[in-house]
Design an enzyme around this catalytic site. Structure first.
Site, PDB file in Angstrom:
ATOM      1  N   ASP A   1       0.939  -1.016   0.027  1.00 38.06           N
ATOM      2  CA  ASP A   1       0.051  -0.067  -0.035  1.00 38.06           C
ATOM      3  C   ASP A   1       0.950   0.975   0.131  1.00 38.06           C
ATOM      4  O   ASP A   1       1.770   1.474   0.783  1.00 38.06           O
ATOM      5  CB  ASP A   1      -0.994   0.053   1.289  1.00 38.06           C
ATOM      6  CG  ASP A   1      -1.837   1.108   1.178  1.00 38.06           C
ATOM      7  OD1 ASP A   1      -2.867   1.038   0.733  1.00 38.06           O
ATOM      8  OD2 ASP A   1      -1.712   2.074   1.753  1.00 38.06           O
TER       9      ASP A   1
ATOM     10  N   GLU B   1      -4.764   2.243  -4.601  1.00 38.52           N
ATOM     11  CA  GLU B   1      -3.152   2.377  -4.588  1.00 38.52           C
ATOM     12  C   GLU B   1      -2.606   1.189  -3.627  1.00 38.52           C
ATOM     13  O   GLU B   1      -1.686   1.272  -3.174  1.00 38.52           O
ATOM     14  CB  GLU B   1      -2.590   3.616  -3.492  1.00 38.52           C
ATOM     15  CG  GLU B   1      -3.246   3.586  -2.067  1.00 38.52           C
ATOM     16  CD  GLU B   1      -4.469   4.597  -1.951  1.00 38.52           C
ATOM     17  OE1 GLU B   1      -4.668   5.052  -0.941  1.00 38.52           O
ATOM     18  OE2 GLU B   1      -5.275   4.684  -3.017  1.00 38.52           O
TER      19      GLU B   1
END
Length: 466
Positions: A342, A385
């Site tokens: 992440d 993301e």
């Protein structure tokens, strides 16, 4: 021991000889009536006769009914295809029937008015030869419009014309001009036109199967006119002329029926050579289409399995790969690991520089990950993301080293330069191993996510394996 021979195209001379032989056989078959004419002309007594009025009347009646049937079938073919040749053939059959029927109807008057009895025969053959020649000259011309094919007035006009011919023939038979000369003139004209029909067919090199039948039929019509010219009423040559014409008529009717049962056109039934060539062309086009379809399918499969922005695998494809890896691990016991990644503070990049820069960062991130992992490992985008990496045949310790390599590569990379500032980013990573952290996809993903959140809570830009 066996030997194999490659089979290719036969030599050109062999193909030439076989084509020539096939044409000679067709020509010999078409000229069979000529042999019979020659035999009767040279070896039979021309004074021998067979005068049988009922037999003649029955034969003409059968020919009339058969002619009406063929006229109808030809008309149906014409209505379907609009081919001008079939229009003229329909008229040829119709004209022959409407004129020739009177030849049989007046059989009983043979001894009272010979010319009335005989004149309708050559008149019908002349009319038919004219119309068939017109049809051949129209071969492969554009099809007639639909409204013309269905126009009743057009056909009634021709019926009227044929009935006028019937009246004119009757007037001729009752006039002072009634003699053998007008009959021979009409028969000679029919012979000339049928011969011209054959010549046009050969000069235009028309060789489709149905037109071969057409050529054989017209040859029979020409030879029947010759036999009529050589014969006398009721003698054997005269009867042979009837048989020859009937043979040609039956042959042409067979071609019409074949057209009716297939394409309903004389121009679109192909020879063997044309059919092979068309099949080869169709096969090539089919193979090309299949190759294009395969490329399209591969492209669709790639699009279905790929994130369109970054080129990484999408979540569905990633899950499929994990399932396949689990099947391998269950068979051979080899471990594999998952990395949950992440990007840290990615929302800030979007807010500060805009989504275009954010997209550039995501693309650069995937490229940096691919450089840091092995060629057979894969990167998947599973969220905005959020990313996952599948490490085949990799234990937790090795996965930790690879995760650290990815983290360091991301931290040291500048992904964009905006407003005089370098845009950099870091990544937090959580790791799970098959077997140690569970043997289901949900368990592995849950373990990797928990460790990813652990890395986030403890300062980001780090790798957590426990």
């Amino acid at each position: 021991m066996t030997s194999t021979m490659s089979i290719g195209e036969p030599p050109a001379i062999v193909r030439f000889i076989t084509r020539t032989y096939a044409r000679l056989v067709l020509a010999a078959f078409a000229l069979v009536p000529a042999y019979l004419i020659g035999y009767l002309y040279f070896f039979q007594d021309r004074t021998l006769t067979f005068e049988n009025h009922p037999f003649h009347e029955v034969a003409i009646a059968a020919a009339t009914l058969e002619g009406l049937f063929v006229t109808y079938v030809t008309w149906q073919c014409y209505r379907s295809s609009g081919e001008p040749l079939l229009r003229w053939m329909t008229l040829g059959f119709l004209g022959f029937v409407l004129i020739y029927a009177l030849h049989g109807a007046f059989t009983g008057l043979a001894h009272h008015n010979m010319w009335l009895f005989l004149a309708y025969g050559p008149a019908s053959r002349l009319a038919m030869s004219i119309l068939l020649l017109a049809g051949l000259l129209s071969y492969r011309r554009p099809e007639d419009p639909v409204e013309r094919r269905a126009g009743l007035s057009y056909w009634l006009l021709w019926v009227a014309a044929f009935l006028i011919v019937d009246v004119l023939v009757a007037l001729l038979a009752h006039s002072t001009m009634a003699s053998i000369a007008p009959l021979r003139l009409m028969e000679s004209a029919a012979l000339t036109l049928s011969t011209l029909n054959i010549a046009v067919l050969m000069l235009r090199r028309i060789r489709s199967p149905l037109m071969m039948i057409y050529g054989i039929s017209v040859t029979s019509f020409a030879l029947s006119s010759l036999a009529f010219l050589l014969g006398s009423p009721w003698n054997h040559m005269w009867w042979l002329a009837h048989v020859i014409f009937a043979s040609g008529f039956f042959c042409l009717s067979y071609g019409v029926v074949q057209a009716f049962l297939t394409t309903r056109s004389f121009a679109t039934i192909y020879s063997h050579e044309e059919l092979i060539a068309r099949l080869a062309d169709a096969k090539a086009r089919t193979e090309s289409a299949l190759q294009e379809l395969q490329r399209s399918n591969e492209k669709l499969e790639h699009l279905a399995a790929t994130d369109p922005l970054t080129g990484a695998a999408n979540r569905r494809h990633f899950i499929e790969r994990v399932e396949a890896e689990m099947a391998h691990a269950q068979r051979d016991g080899a471990p594999f690991s998952l990395l949950a990644l992440d990007l840290d503070n990615f929302k800030w990049v979007n807010d500060a520089y805009g989504h275009q820069v954010g997209d550039k960062v995501l693309k650069g991130f995937v490229l940096a990950c691919l450089d840091a992992i092995r060629p057979y490992d894969g990167v998947a985008r599973v969220g905005g993301e959020e990313f996952m990496v599948l490490l085949s045949r990799t234990s937790l310790d090795t996965a930790l080293a690879i995760g650290e390599r990815i983290r360091a590569a991301i931290a040291s990379t500048t992904f964009a330069s905006e407003a005089g500032r370098n845009v950099s980013i870091t990544v937090s990573i959580g790791i799970s191993q098959y077997g140690t952290d569970g043997d289901t996809i949900d368990a592995l993903l849950r373990a990797a996510d928990q460790r990813l959140y652990h890395a986030k809570r403890h300062g980001r830009n780090r790798v957590a394996a426990v």
